[in-house]
Design an enzyme around this catalytic site. Sequence first.
Site, PDB file in Angstrom:
ATOM      1  N   LEU A   1      64.883   7.230  79.517  1.00  0.00           N
ATOM      2  CA  LEU A   1      65.400   6.671  80.766  1.00  0.00           C
ATOM      3  C   LEU A   1      66.595   7.466  81.289  1.00  0.00           C
ATOM      4  CD1 LEU A   1      65.183   2.876  79.888  1.00  0.00           C
ATOM      5  CD2 LEU A   1      63.431   4.361  80.883  1.00  0.00           C
ATOM      6  N   HIS A   2      66.743   7.444  82.627  1.00  0.00           N
ATOM      7  CA  HIS A   2      67.801   8.207  83.290  1.00  0.00           C
ATOM      8  C   HIS A   2      68.325   7.411  84.482  1.00  0.00           C
ATOM      9  CE1 HIS A   2      64.604   9.071  86.114  1.00  0.00           C
ATOM     10  NE2 HIS A   2      63.892   9.648  85.159  1.00  0.00           N
TER      11      HIS A   2
ATOM     12  N   GLY B   1      67.687   7.424  87.576  1.00  0.00           N
ATOM     13  CA  GLY B   1      66.678   6.887  88.478  1.00  0.00           C
ATOM     14  C   GLY B   1      66.199   5.517  88.034  1.00  0.00           C
ATOM     15  N   HIS B   2      66.080   5.326  86.731  1.00  0.00           N
ATOM     16  CA  HIS B   2      65.654   4.018  86.219  1.00  0.00           C
ATOM     17  C   HIS B   2      66.732   2.958  86.432  1.00  0.00           C
ATOM     18  CE1 HIS B   2      63.034   6.780  83.789  1.00  0.00           C
ATOM     19  NE2 HIS B   2      62.136   5.897  84.198  1.00  0.00           N
TER      20      HIS B   2
ATOM     21  N   GLY C   1      59.703   4.040  91.623  1.00  0.00           N
ATOM     22  CA  GLY C   1      60.440   5.088  92.313  1.00  0.00           C
ATOM     23  C   GLY C   1      59.527   5.876  93.226  1.00  0.00           C
TER      24      GLY C   1
ATOM     25  N   ARG D   1      59.568   9.129  93.749  1.00  0.00           N
ATOM     26  CA  ARG D   1      59.376  10.537  93.408  1.00  0.00           C
ATOM     27  C   ARG D   1      57.891  10.872  93.295  1.00  0.00           C
ATOM     28  NH1 ARG D   1      58.882  13.616  88.764  1.00  0.00           N
ATOM     29  NH2 ARG D   1      59.004  11.736  87.494  1.00  0.00           N
TER      30      ARG D   1
ATOM     31  N   VAL E   1      66.325   9.265  93.362  1.00  0.00           N
ATOM     32  CA  VAL E   1      67.713   9.597  93.037  1.00  0.00           C
ATOM     33  C   VAL E   1      67.795  11.099  92.796  1.00  0.00           C
ATOM     34  CG1 VAL E   1      69.619   9.224  91.432  1.00  0.00           C
ATOM     35  CG2 VAL E   1      68.084   7.336  92.027  1.00  0.00           C
TER      36      VAL E   1
ATOM     37  N   SER F   1      65.018  13.400  86.810  1.00  0.00           N
ATOM     38  CA  SER F   1      63.800  13.106  86.056  1.00  0.00           C
ATOM     39  C   SER F   1      63.920  13.676  84.658  1.00  0.00           C
ATOM     40  CB  SER F   1      62.562  13.694  86.745  1.00  0.00           C
ATOM     41  OG  SER F   1      62.505  15.097  86.578  1.00  0.00           O
TER      42      SER F   1
ATOM     43  N   ARG G   1      61.825  15.645  83.144  1.00  0.00           N
ATOM     44  CA  ARG G   1      61.455  17.065  83.071  1.00  0.00           C
ATOM     45  C   ARG G   1      62.531  17.959  83.679  1.00  0.00           C
ATOM     46  NH1 ARG G   1      56.722  17.391  80.744  1.00  0.00           N
ATOM     47  NH2 ARG G   1      55.247  15.668  80.909  1.00  0.00           N
TER      48      ARG G   1
END
Length: 281
Positions: A33-34, A36-37, A148, A150, A177, A186, A188
């Site tokens: 998780l990052h 964006g989450h 999201g 993306r 984000v 993300s 990756r």
Amino acid sequence: MISTIDGLRARLAEVRATAPEARVALISTIGSLHDGHIDLVHRARELADIVVVSVFVNPLRFASPADFAAYPRTPDEDARLLESLGVDVVFAPETKELLPDGSATTKVTAGDLGLRYEGRSRPFYFDGLLTVEAKLLHLVRPDVAVYGERDRQRVFLVRRMVRDLFFDVEVATVETVRGDDGLPISTRVGMLEDRDLAAAALLPAALDAAAANADRGIDACIAAAQSALMGEPRIRLEYLSVVDPTTFLPVDEGSTGPALALIAATVAGHRLIDNAEIYLG
């Protein structure tokens, strides 16, 4: 953190018995998780009273067992983050819990659209994604599911599945984000070495160029985006497409109005995707 279907059902039954009018939101993730989450959780909290997050590295989304094994897993960090955000239910099953027969499971198919764009190089991807998404929607029975933007193709196909299979759930989205370099946050992108980030940042720059030239028509839009990528050998472009957001099919020559520019490329062995809303003149 709940790891079994029986445990999930019991916890949700308890929640609903305590607060029968409470709205439930679902966020499905594959972990690592990052930021964006974090935005997804905040949005879910705005839309619902109970937030459920699933953490499941879905093997049906990967090309090979080696790719599946190589995906980064950070369960302890994920658990701490979700606890700090006040997530009510975390469902983190093992593979055999959701897929007892492995890849031989009954599958949801994305149809022809699942073989375009992301599905062109990964024809298995969307069938695998939708299959697990359907299982999670069935198990959790949320009032709203939050995604999201993306991966706009994923959002489109989930919405179509919800419509076609009569899931009683609202689909909500959160804007992508981005970091200071314009790249989406993300997993990756986070795996890129510093020297490759400058090359990767040309992908959102190409989308910006497409948007800036969209009023000149589809050909000028795509040409501007391609020009922004020229001369960077570390980028291997996979596709650059402009689609109708209502059908996700390529726009026709001479089309005007809202559209989506989609891009996918490999940088230093890591496959990246992005998109931008544009307006064709």
